[in-house]
Design an enzyme around this catalytic site. Structure first.
Site, PDB file in Angstrom:
ATOM      1  N   ALA A  44       0.831  -1.199   0.000  1.00  0.00           N
ATOM      2  CA  ALA A  44       0.000   0.000   0.000  1.00  0.00           C
ATOM      3  C   ALA A  44       0.873   1.259   0.000  1.00  0.00           C
ATOM      4  CB  ALA A  44      -0.941  -0.014   1.200  1.00  0.00           C
ATOM      5  N   GLY A  45       1.796   1.334   0.942  1.00  0.00           N
ATOM      6  CA  GLY A  45       2.608   2.542   1.077  1.00  0.00           C
ATOM      7  C   GLY A  45       3.519   2.766  -0.120  1.00  0.00           C
ATOM      8  N   ARG A 330     -11.869 -19.786   4.738  1.00  0.00           N
ATOM      9  CA  ARG A 330     -10.893 -19.880   5.817  1.00  0.00           C
ATOM     10  C   ARG A 330     -11.507 -20.008   7.203  1.00  0.00           C
ATOM     11  NH1 ARG A 330      -6.451 -15.432   3.719  1.00  0.00           N
ATOM     12  NH2 ARG A 330      -5.779 -16.767   2.020  1.00  0.00           N
ATOM     13  N   HIS A 401      -3.611 -14.322  11.217  1.00  0.00           N
ATOM     14  CA  HIS A 401      -2.994 -14.110   9.919  1.00  0.00           C
ATOM     15  C   HIS A 401      -3.247 -12.721   9.376  1.00  0.00           C
ATOM     16  CE1 HIS A 401      -1.747 -14.920   5.867  1.00  0.00           C
ATOM     17  NE2 HIS A 401      -2.944 -14.723   5.393  1.00  0.00           N
ATOM     18  N   GLU A 425      -3.761  -2.872   4.736  1.00  0.00           N
ATOM     19  CA  GLU A 425      -4.332  -3.615   5.864  1.00  0.00           C
ATOM     20  C   GLU A 425      -4.621  -2.704   7.054  1.00  0.00           C
ATOM     21  OE1 GLU A 425      -2.230  -7.300   6.645  1.00  0.00           O
ATOM     22  OE2 GLU A 425      -3.392  -7.674   8.473  1.00  0.00           O
TER      23      GLU A 425
HETATM   24  C1  LIG Z   1       2.437 -15.241   5.424  1.00  0.00           C
HETATM   25  C2  LIG Z   1       1.419 -14.388   4.733  1.00  0.00           C
HETATM   26  C3  LIG Z   1       0.970 -14.699   3.457  1.00  0.00           C
HETATM   27  C4  LIG Z   1       0.038 -13.896   2.809  1.00  0.00           C
HETATM   28  N1  LIG Z   1      -0.378 -14.260   1.574  1.00  0.00           N
HETATM   29  C5  LIG Z   1      -1.269 -13.470   0.924  1.00  0.00           C
HETATM   30  C6  LIG Z   1      -1.694 -13.807  -0.394  1.00  0.00           C
HETATM   31  O1  LIG Z   1      -1.281 -14.796  -0.977  1.00  0.00           O
HETATM   32  N2  LIG Z   1      -2.567 -12.981  -1.011  1.00  0.00           N
HETATM   33  C7  LIG Z   1      -3.061 -11.860  -0.403  1.00  0.00           C
HETATM   34  O2  LIG Z   1      -3.827 -11.144  -1.022  1.00  0.00           O
HETATM   35  N3  LIG Z   1      -2.656 -11.521   0.838  1.00  0.00           N
HETATM   36  C8  LIG Z   1      -1.784 -12.292   1.526  1.00  0.00           C
HETATM   37  N4  LIG Z   1      -1.388 -11.950   2.793  1.00  0.00           N
HETATM   38  C9  LIG Z   1      -1.832 -10.678   3.374  1.00  0.00           C
HETATM   39  C10 LIG Z   1      -1.034  -9.521   2.811  1.00  0.00           C
HETATM   40  O3  LIG Z   1       0.304  -9.907   2.628  1.00  0.00           O
HETATM   41  C11 LIG Z   1      -1.031  -8.284   3.695  1.00  0.00           C
HETATM   42  O4  LIG Z   1      -2.306  -8.001   4.122  1.00  0.00           O
HETATM   43  C12 LIG Z   1      -0.518  -7.080   2.939  1.00  0.00           C
HETATM   44  O5  LIG Z   1       0.710  -7.367   2.333  1.00  0.00           O
HETATM   45  C13 LIG Z   1      -0.377  -5.865   3.827  1.00  0.00           C
HETATM   46  O6  LIG Z   1       0.242  -4.831   3.093  1.00  0.00           O
HETATM   47  P1  LIG Z   1       0.362  -3.375   3.688  1.00  0.00           P
HETATM   48  O7  LIG Z   1       1.021  -2.545   2.655  1.00  0.00           O
HETATM   49  O8  LIG Z   1      -0.957  -2.924   4.166  1.00  0.00           O
HETATM   50  O9  LIG Z   1       1.283  -3.484   4.983  1.00  0.00           O
HETATM   51  P2  LIG Z   1       2.734  -4.139   5.246  1.00  0.00           P
HETATM   52  O10 LIG Z   1       3.261  -4.864   4.089  1.00  0.00           O
HETATM   53  O11 LIG Z   1       2.599  -4.850   6.543  1.00  0.00           O
HETATM   54  O12 LIG Z   1       3.691  -2.898   5.427  1.00  0.00           O
HETATM   55  C14 LIG Z   1       3.707  -2.123   6.570  1.00  0.00           C
HETATM   56  C15 LIG Z   1       4.766  -1.060   6.397  1.00  0.00           C
HETATM   57  O13 LIG Z   1       4.589  -0.082   7.401  1.00  0.00           O
HETATM   58  C16 LIG Z   1       5.808   0.183   8.052  1.00  0.00           C
HETATM   59  N5  LIG Z   1       5.433   0.602   9.403  1.00  0.00           N
HETATM   60  C17 LIG Z   1       4.486   0.072  10.222  1.00  0.00           C
HETATM   61  N6  LIG Z   1       4.410   0.779  11.357  1.00  0.00           N
HETATM   62  C18 LIG Z   1       5.307   1.775  11.253  1.00  0.00           C
HETATM   63  C19 LIG Z   1       5.698   2.841  12.114  1.00  0.00           C
HETATM   64  N7  LIG Z   1       5.127   3.022  13.303  1.00  0.00           N
HETATM   65  N8  LIG Z   1       6.674   3.649  11.688  1.00  0.00           N
HETATM   66  C20 LIG Z   1       7.280   3.486  10.475  1.00  0.00           C
HETATM   67  N9  LIG Z   1       6.933   2.510   9.622  1.00  0.00           N
HETATM   68  C21 LIG Z   1       5.962   1.670  10.021  1.00  0.00           C
HETATM   69  C22 LIG Z   1       6.608  -1.071   7.935  1.00  0.00           C
HETATM   70  O14 LIG Z   1       7.973  -0.787   8.033  1.00  0.00           O
HETATM   71  C23 LIG Z   1       6.201  -1.534   6.533  1.00  0.00           C
HETATM   72  O15 LIG Z   1       6.991  -0.856   5.592  1.00  0.00           O
HETATM   73  C24 LIG Z   1      -0.465 -12.751   3.453  1.00  0.00           C
HETATM   74  C25 LIG Z   1      -0.029 -12.437   4.723  1.00  0.00           C
HETATM   75  C26 LIG Z   1       0.882 -13.259   5.384  1.00  0.00           C
HETATM   76  C27 LIG Z   1       1.249 -12.947   6.785  1.00  0.00           C
END
Ligand SMILES: Cc1cc2nc3c(=O)[nH]c(=O)nc-3n(C[C@H](O)[C@H](O)[C@H](O)COP(=O)(O)OP(=O)(O)OC[C@H]3O[C@@H](n4cnc5c(N)ncnc54)[C@H](O)[C@@H]3O)c2cc1C
Ligand code: FES
Lengths: 638, 249
Positions: A44-45, A330, A401, A425
């Site tokens: 996302a970010g 799930r 998860h 997320e």
């Molecule tokens: C093992 C596993 C397998 C998965 N497989 C799938 C799949 O096959 N298909 C699917 O659709 N989804 C899947 N998911 C879910 C999906 O991966 C996540 O929901 C998604 O990647 C979240 O992305 P995001 O960008 O929201 O956050 P994240 O990728 O969690 O990124 C968070 C970011 O925020 C930063 N951050 C957080 N707090 C702070 C703070 N206080 N200060 C500075 N930086 C901060 C971190 O450094 C990081 O860069 C899976 C999840 C897991 C755990």
């Protein structure tokens, strides 16, 4: 507080396009006059930062990781959904929309979900153009598979490393903007507070994880893409550092927190092997396409799997859900595994798993085919357990998860604090009470590439000419002082127990009472145990070292302190929602044969909680959910 | 089982460091190497001594955060395995294990076992991307990509960016990392238009941070993603062609 979700009116197919036209625009030449802070470099970010940079905004990205590429998104295995209908099997935007609303057990907003399904098409185009090496067929076209019980093949994948490849695509686009000078990355920098001035987000306070220095950064808008909070359970499939501090601090500053009790427990993870267990490893859901799940019929049957004859095995999912079998959603698969283990029919040395057996598939398709499909997963399993899944059935058990709850956002992805956005997320938006497999990656990229970059313009346009609040404003000084005090307090306790000890204990409470099945008595118990343990934490935690060096215990301590507060809200939300829906199963609300029973009359709403201070009950606000396109029905997978 | 650990302790980037010896009892073979370190750290905290700093996050071998030298080998003895995926069943009771940070000029030490790998971001920033602005892409199936090409690009793209290749190299060279990214992008039709500018920019940046490659091959042996040495040959070819073209131009 009246929650305005800003959903435009009109036919659902046209809403997004029409709204894009209605929103205010920032003229291309003026974009560079705006500064935007993005916290988080996950899907996302990173996608938001790259896109906003391309558009010409000046962007600062903060991540606690040493490189943006390490965000937790990297670990996603299975795939990403899109309604491309490349397989010609009847998929469409409407079907993906329909499946997502239904799969979320009617607890999401129709308009948001429809938009998600629409932009899913562009996501795949974008990723392929960036060089994401999705799996292909021999003819050179993109391959798809069916995932997590979907009736169509709409999942795009890159081996078992889809999240890695999508994140690297977004990271590379982000680095391109770093090169172009529009984006600046602050790595190993943790955001510890949001600063609000005159009711608007004005910036953030950040701690440098290597030097301990606390600094302020201001901007015209702040975006949180900081991921989910499954680590409130301590043991989860999330990366070790994933935490809720960013969204929790925003919540304390006035952003409402929606549906905190909606958590997803993934059915196919490797069961814990002992107290030392530090995290749980997911075995991709795709394994359920070929593996058969079973336990011994007899309670306490300790024979090895190959000594238990067919007639003494219970393929309980196939038995209970003949139509979907091993591919039930799930939440259903997870709950059933728990029932089996609770009945004493669990397998493995600690009787804490169920079998996922590939022998029938190997007989039918041959070991080569199975190897082609799953070799990396099988190898990973063997490295961790020392058992060879080609010969011995895998052992699996559900694990926390994904969290569907998160900061409340409107159709623009803006929280209740103007100028503060939440994407990926970190927000609550699109998955209702249960997320479908391969839809989180889709949502993270939809938010970052295709939604936020447009909606944020509507907020910024009227601010043309206004400078960001200077960081010498007293609100920044106050927030910095608060951060320094919190750090000093944690270092100053000098107690007897480690941060991990407290985190593990907290996790046990949340897992036992706010995990796969919840009931009133248990939740009440959790609500008395959590504050007691939290008080003990602040009295007795031992954080060694100092602020001025790389101090991982100190980082963790701050995150665990926030998990304590969030865990309480999760339990409070779970207690108030006296119905079962999706991943939230209240034992008091089930059908005769033990399935989740919704109560649409009383609970067809989003629960958005307002922080009222430590020790004071939060206020509940509700946003009613209306279903005009998908009629409310009880899910049935029989 | 019980093991003895010799661990490099260094309080900060400029502070001197040294080995300290710890004994870890009650280690089970089901523990990962990092879980064993967790146990040691809990023990250190109980004794009022600062825990060992080491980077890690996913603990699934994919984020590339973890990694240090284990008995002189980057990520330890098991091939194709990152430190977090190494399990204690690889060791026997009474084992003595020495761990120290990745050592390379390109990776300054942060603390104990943690190093700074920002140079990798710089290499990608210099050209490790395909320039395509969001929203401007044509339909994904417009350009077919032969399966073999896509698979090969994926083999290269599997790099986790951990830096083991640099640490394993006697020259501290960054070729395998750079080659993996370059190959991933240059093999695909989508990456062709920027093929030569990319090769030049990435290699020039790499040379700024890292030592020179003398084809020792240690990098590929240490690589947890098993990135092939062939990609270094590809990188050399692409770079030579790029140089030739820019000389002509
Ligand atoms: C093992 C596993 C397998 C998965 N497989 C799938 C799949 O096959 N298909 C699917 O659709 N989804 C899947 N998911 C879910 C999906 O991966 C996540 O929901 C998604 O990647 C979240 O992305 P995001 O960008 O929201 O956050 P994240 O990728 O969690 O990124 C968070 C970011 O925020 C930063 N951050 C957080 N707090 C702070 C703070 N206080 N200060 C500075 N930086 C901060 C971190 O450094 C990081 O860069 C899976 C999840 C897991 C755990
Ligand atoms: S911790 Fe992520 S690769 Fe080892």
């Amino acid at each position: 507080m009246q929650l305005d979700n800003k959903i435009p009116s009109g036919p659902i197919e046209d809403l997004w396009e029409q709204h894009q036209f209605e929103m205010k625009l920032v003229n291309p030449n003026n974009k560079r006059k705006f500064e935007i802070i993005i916290v988080g470099s996950g899907l996302a970010g990173a996608s938001a930062a790259a896109t906003l940079g391309e558009l010409g905004y000046r962007v600062k990205v903060f991540t606690y990781h040493d490189s943006p590429r390490r965000a937790h998104s990297i670990a996603a295995q299975g795939g990403i959904n899109a309604a491309k209908n490349y397989k010609g099997d009847g998929d469409s935007v409407f079907r993906l929309f329909y499946d997502t609303v239904k799969g979320g057990d009617f607890r999401s907003r129709e308009a948001n979900v429809y938009r998600l399904a629409q932009v899913s098409l562009q996501i795949i185009d974008q990723c392929v153009a960036q060089g994401v090496p999705f799996a292909r067929e021999y003819g050179g076209l993109l391959d798809n598979r069916s995932f997590g019980g979907a009736q169509v093949s709409r999942t795009f994948y890159a081996r078992g490393q889809t999240g890695q490849q999508l994140l690297l695509g977004a990271y590379q686009a982000l680095e391109r903007q770093v090169n172009a000078g529009t984006v600046t990355v602050f790595n190993r920098s943790e955001m510890l507070d949001v600063v609000v001035v005159d009711g608007r987000a004005a910036g953030i306070v950040v701690r440098d994880l290597i030097t301990g220095e606390v600094t302020s950064h201001s901007a015209h808008a702040v975006v949180l893409g900081t991921g989910g909070y499954s680590n409130a359970f301590y043991l989860s499939t999330n990366a070790k550092a994933s935490n809720a501090t960013a969204i929790w601090r925003a919540h304390r500053k006035g952003a409402l927190f929606a549906n905190p009790c909606y958590t997803q427990i993934h059915p196919t993870c490797i069961p814990p092997s002992g107290e030392h267990q530090s995290k749980l490893t997911l075995m991709s859901e795709s394994l359920r396409n070929d593996g058969r799940i079973w336990v011994p019929k007899e309670i306490g049957d300790d024979r090895p799997a190959d000594e238990i004859p067919e007639s003494e095995r219970d393929y309980y999912l196939e038995r209970r859900y003949p139509a979907f079998g091993n591919l039930v959603p799930r939440d259903v698969a997870s709950r059933n595994a728990k029932t089996m283990v609770d009945q004493g029919r669990g397998v493995g040395p600690r009787n804490n798993g169920v079998y996922l057996d590939f022998s029938a598939a190997i007989d039918r398709l041959g070991a080569t085919t199975i190897k082609e499909r799953y070799s990396n997963l099988f190898e990973m399993y063997e490295r961790i357990t020392g058992e060879d899944p080609y010969r011995v059935p895998m052992r699996i058990y559900p694990a926390p998860h994904y969290t569907m709850g998160g900061l409340w956002v409107d159709y623009h992805l803006e929280t209740t604090i103007p100028g503060l956005y939440a994407i990926g997320e970190a927000n609550f938006s699109d998955h209702g009470a249960n997320r479908l497999g391969a839809s989180a990656l889709m949502q993270g990229l939809a938010d970052g590439y295709f939604v936020l970059p447009y909606t944020i313009g509507d907020y910024l346009a009227p601010l043309l000419g206004a400078k960001p609040v200077p960081t010498d404003h007293p609100a920044f000084a106050a927030a910095e002082a608060d951060v320094r005090d919190r750090v000093a307090a944690l270092l100053g306790v000098k107690g007897t127990r480690s941060v991990d000890w407290f985190h593990r204990e907290l996790g046990k409470i949340v897992w036992d009472y706010c995990g796969m099945a919840r009931n009133e008595a248990g939740l009440e118990k959790a609500l008395s145990e959590i504050p007691a343990l939290r008080a003990e934490f602040h009295r007795d935690v031992r954080v060694l070292g100092e602020n001025e060096t790389y101090n991982q215990s100190l980082e963790k301590a701050g995150r665990v302190a926030d998990f304590f507060e969030l865990a309480e809200l999760m339990c409070r939300d779970a207690l108030h929602r006296a119905e079962s829906c999706g991943g939230h199963f209240r034992e008091e609300s089930q059908t005769e044969d033990g399935e989740a029973l919704r109560d649409d009359e009383h609970f067809a709403y989003v629960a958005a909680w307002e922080w009222n201070g430590q020790g004071t009950e939060p206020t509940l606000h509700t946003e009613d959910l209306k279903f005009d396109y998908v009629s409310l029905s009880q899910r049935s997978y029989k | 089982m019980e093991i003895t650990l010799r661990v490099w302790r260094q309080p900060g980037p400029d502070a001197p460091g040294d080995f300290e010896t710890y004994r870890a009892a009650g280690i089970s073979e089901d523990m990962s190497f990092l879980e064993m370190l967790d146990v040691v750290n809990e023990q250190l905290i109980a004794e009022n001594r600062e825990p060992i700093a080491f980077d890690h996050d996913c603990r699934e071998g994919i984020c590339g955060s973890c990694g240090f030298m284990i008995d002189g080998q980057a990520h330890g003895p098991q091939r194709g395995t990152a430190t977090c995926q190494l399990h204690m069943r690889q060791y026997t009771d009474g084992a003595e294990i020495t761990i120290e940070p990745f050592r390379a000029n390109g990776f300054p030490i942060v603390k104990d076992l943690a190093v700074n790998r920002k140079a990798f971001d710089r290499i990608v920033e210099s050209g490790g991307y395909i320039s395509v602005a969001t929203g401007s892409a044509p339909d994904a199936n417009l350009i077919p990509v032969p399966k073999a090409t896509a698979d090969r690009a994926m083999d290269a793209a599997a790099c986790i960016g951990c830096g083991a290749c640099v640490a394993a190299c006697p020259n501290g060279a960054g070729q395998l990392f750079t080659a993996a990214k370059l190959a991933h992008l240059n093999l695909l039709p989508q990456g062709k238009p920027e093929r030569y500018t990319r090769a030049e920019a990435m290699v020039d940046t790499m040379e700024h941070y890292f030592g020179s490659c003398t084809n020792m091959g240690e990098c590929s042996v240490a690589c947890p993603a098993e990135i092939s040495l062939d990609f270094i040959a590809l990188l050399n070819g692409e770079y030579a062609k790029a140089k030739l073209r820019s000389r002509r131009a």
